[in-house]
Design a protein around this motif. Structure first.
Motif, short mmCIF file in Angstrom:
data_model
loop_
_atom_site.label_atom_id
_atom_site.label_comp_id
_atom_site.label_asym_id
_atom_site.label_seq_id
_atom_site.Cartn_x
_atom_site.Cartn_y
_atom_site.Cartn_z
N LEU A 19 0.84 -1.19 0.00
CA LEU A 19 0.00 0.00 0.00
C LEU A 19 0.87 1.24 0.00
O LEU A 19 1.75 1.39 0.83
CB LEU A 19 -0.90 0.01 1.23
N ALA A 20 0.64 2.14 -0.94
CA ALA A 20 1.35 3.41 -0.97
C ALA A 20 0.54 4.49 -0.26
O ALA A 20 1.11 5.38 0.35
CB ALA A 20 1.63 3.83 -2.41
N GLY A 21 -0.79 4.42 -0.32
CA GLY A 21 -1.59 5.41 0.38
C GLY A 21 -3.04 5.41 -0.02
O GLY A 21 -3.45 4.74 -0.96
N TYR A 22 -3.82 6.17 0.74
CA TYR A 22 -5.24 6.38 0.48
C TYR A 22 -5.45 7.86 0.21
O TYR A 22 -4.72 8.70 0.71
CB TYR A 22 -6.09 6.01 1.71
N GLY A 23 -6.47 8.18 -0.54
CA GLY A 23 -6.83 9.57 -0.79
C GLY A 23 -8.33 9.69 -1.01
O GLY A 23 -8.97 8.76 -1.50
N VAL A 24 -8.88 10.83 -0.64
CA VAL A 24 -10.30 11.12 -0.84
C VAL A 24 -10.42 12.51 -1.43
O VAL A 24 -9.80 13.45 -0.94
CB VAL A 24 -11.08 11.06 0.49
N CYS A 25 -11.19 12.64 -2.51
CA CYS A 25 -11.42 13.96 -3.08
C CYS A 25 -12.83 14.00 -3.67
O CYS A 25 -13.38 12.98 -4.05
CB CYS A 25 -10.37 14.31 -4.13
N ALA A 26 -13.39 15.19 -3.69
CA ALA A 26 -14.74 15.39 -4.22
C ALA A 26 -14.70 15.49 -5.73
O ALA A 26 -13.76 16.04 -6.31
CB ALA A 26 -15.34 16.66 -3.63
N VAL A 27 -15.73 14.95 -6.37
CA VAL A 27 -15.89 15.11 -7.81
C VAL A 27 -16.44 16.52 -8.04
O VAL A 27 -17.39 16.93 -7.36
CB VAL A 27 -16.87 14.05 -8.37
N TRP A 41 -2.43 9.74 1.96
CA TRP A 41 -1.84 9.46 3.26
C TRP A 41 -1.89 7.96 3.50
O TRP A 41 -2.59 7.23 2.80
CB TRP A 41 -2.61 10.20 4.37
N ARG A 42 -1.16 7.50 4.46
CA ARG A 42 -1.20 6.08 4.82
C ARG A 42 -1.14 5.96 6.34
O ARG A 42 -0.59 6.83 7.01
CB ARG A 42 -0.06 5.31 4.17
N PRO A 43 -1.69 4.87 6.87
CA PRO A 43 -1.58 4.66 8.31
C PRO A 43 -0.10 4.52 8.70
O PRO A 43 0.68 3.90 7.97
CB PRO A 43 -2.33 3.35 8.55
N ARG A 44 0.27 5.13 9.81
CA ARG A 44 1.66 5.08 10.26
C ARG A 44 1.91 3.73 10.92
O ARG A 44 1.19 3.35 11.84
CB ARG A 44 1.90 6.22 11.24
N PRO A 57 0.63 -0.73 7.94
CA PRO A 57 -0.69 -1.36 8.06
C PRO A 57 -1.64 -0.86 6.98
O PRO A 57 -1.44 0.19 6.39
CB PRO A 57 -1.15 -0.90 9.44
N GLU A 58 -2.66 -1.65 6.72
CA GLU A 58 -3.72 -1.29 5.78
C GLU A 58 -5.02 -1.19 6.55
O GLU A 58 -5.18 -1.83 7.59
CB GLU A 58 -3.86 -2.36 4.70
N LEU A 59 -5.93 -0.39 6.06
CA LEU A 59 -7.24 -0.28 6.69
C LEU A 59 -8.06 -1.53 6.39
O LEU A 59 -8.11 -1.98 5.25
CB LEU A 59 -7.98 0.95 6.17
N ARG A 60 -8.70 -2.10 7.40
CA ARG A 60 -9.56 -3.25 7.17
C ARG A 60 -10.77 -2.86 6.33
O ARG A 60 -11.24 -3.62 5.50
CB ARG A 60 -10.04 -3.84 8.49
N VAL A 61 -11.28 -1.66 6.60
CA VAL A 61 -12.42 -1.13 5.86
C VAL A 61 -11.99 0.20 5.27
O VAL A 61 -12.04 1.23 5.95
CB VAL A 61 -13.65 -0.95 6.78
N PRO A 62 -11.53 0.23 4.01
CA PRO A 62 -11.03 1.48 3.42
C PRO A 62 -12.05 2.62 3.41
O PRO A 62 -11.68 3.78 3.40
CB PRO A 62 -10.65 1.08 2.00
N GLU A 63 -13.34 2.30 3.44
CA GLU A 63 -14.37 3.34 3.41
C GLU A 63 -14.30 4.24 4.64
O GLU A 63 -14.85 5.33 4.64
CB GLU A 63 -15.77 2.71 3.31
N VAL A 64 -13.61 3.81 5.70
CA VAL A 64 -13.45 4.65 6.89
C VAL A 64 -12.67 5.92 6.55
O VAL A 64 -12.80 6.93 7.23
CB VAL A 64 -12.77 3.85 8.03
N PHE A 72 -9.80 10.98 11.52
CA PHE A 72 -8.97 11.81 12.38
C PHE A 72 -8.50 11.08 13.64
O PHE A 72 -7.64 11.57 14.34
CB PHE A 72 -9.69 13.11 12.73
N ARG A 73 -9.04 9.90 13.91
CA ARG A 73 -8.56 9.11 15.05
C ARG A 73 -7.34 8.27 14.68
O ARG A 73 -6.69 7.72 15.55
CB ARG A 73 -9.66 8.19 15.55
N LEU A 74 -7.01 8.19 13.40
CA LEU A 74 -5.89 7.36 12.94
C LEU A 74 -4.58 8.13 13.03
O LEU A 74 -4.54 9.34 12.83
CB LEU A 74 -6.11 6.94 11.48
N ARG A 75 -3.49 7.42 13.28
CA ARG A 75 -2.15 7.99 13.18
C ARG A 75 -1.69 7.76 11.75
O ARG A 75 -1.57 6.62 11.30
CB ARG A 75 -1.20 7.32 14.17
#
Length: 103
Positions: A19-27, A41-44, A57-64, A72-75
């Motif tokens: 995993l290199a990272g996750y990202g969220v952006c609006a259309v 970003w990626r989990p530390r 680490p990877e997110l178990r549920v990426p939709e989080v 914002f609770r993630l490091r």
């Protein structure tokens, strides 16, 4: 309005995927061609994971990643950005010359 959830992966010299990272952006809500930059970003990982380079680490549920309260609770640590070019059609697809196909 819809958002894009990106999962960015990489392959190292030995063919291992990670995993290199996750990202969220609006259309964009306006029709037309848009250039969008999505910050990733990626989990530390633990200190041991970072020293050994075993991947983080990877997110178990990426939709989080989409809901700000849970994210914002993630490091996390920065993982760069992804540039996208999006073509947006909002309504009246027929007037823009787009045919709808029903399978």
């Amino acid at each position: 309005w819809p958002k894009l959830l990106l999962e960015v992966w990489h392959v190292d010299a030995w063919g291992r995927r990670g995993l290199a990272g996750y990202g969220v952006c609006a259309v964009p809500s306006a029709p037309g061609c848009h250039r969008v930059t999505c910050v990733t970003w990626r989990p530390r990982g633990t200190r041991r994971q970072r020293l050994l380079g075993t991947g983080g680490p990877e997110l178990r549920v990426p939709e989080v990643a989409v809901t700000a309260g849970d994210r914002f609770r993630l490091r996390t640590e920065s993982a760069g950005s992804v540039r996208l070019q999006l073509g947006v059609v909002t309504r009246g697809l027929g007037t823009f010359g787009v045919a709808l196909w029903h399978w």
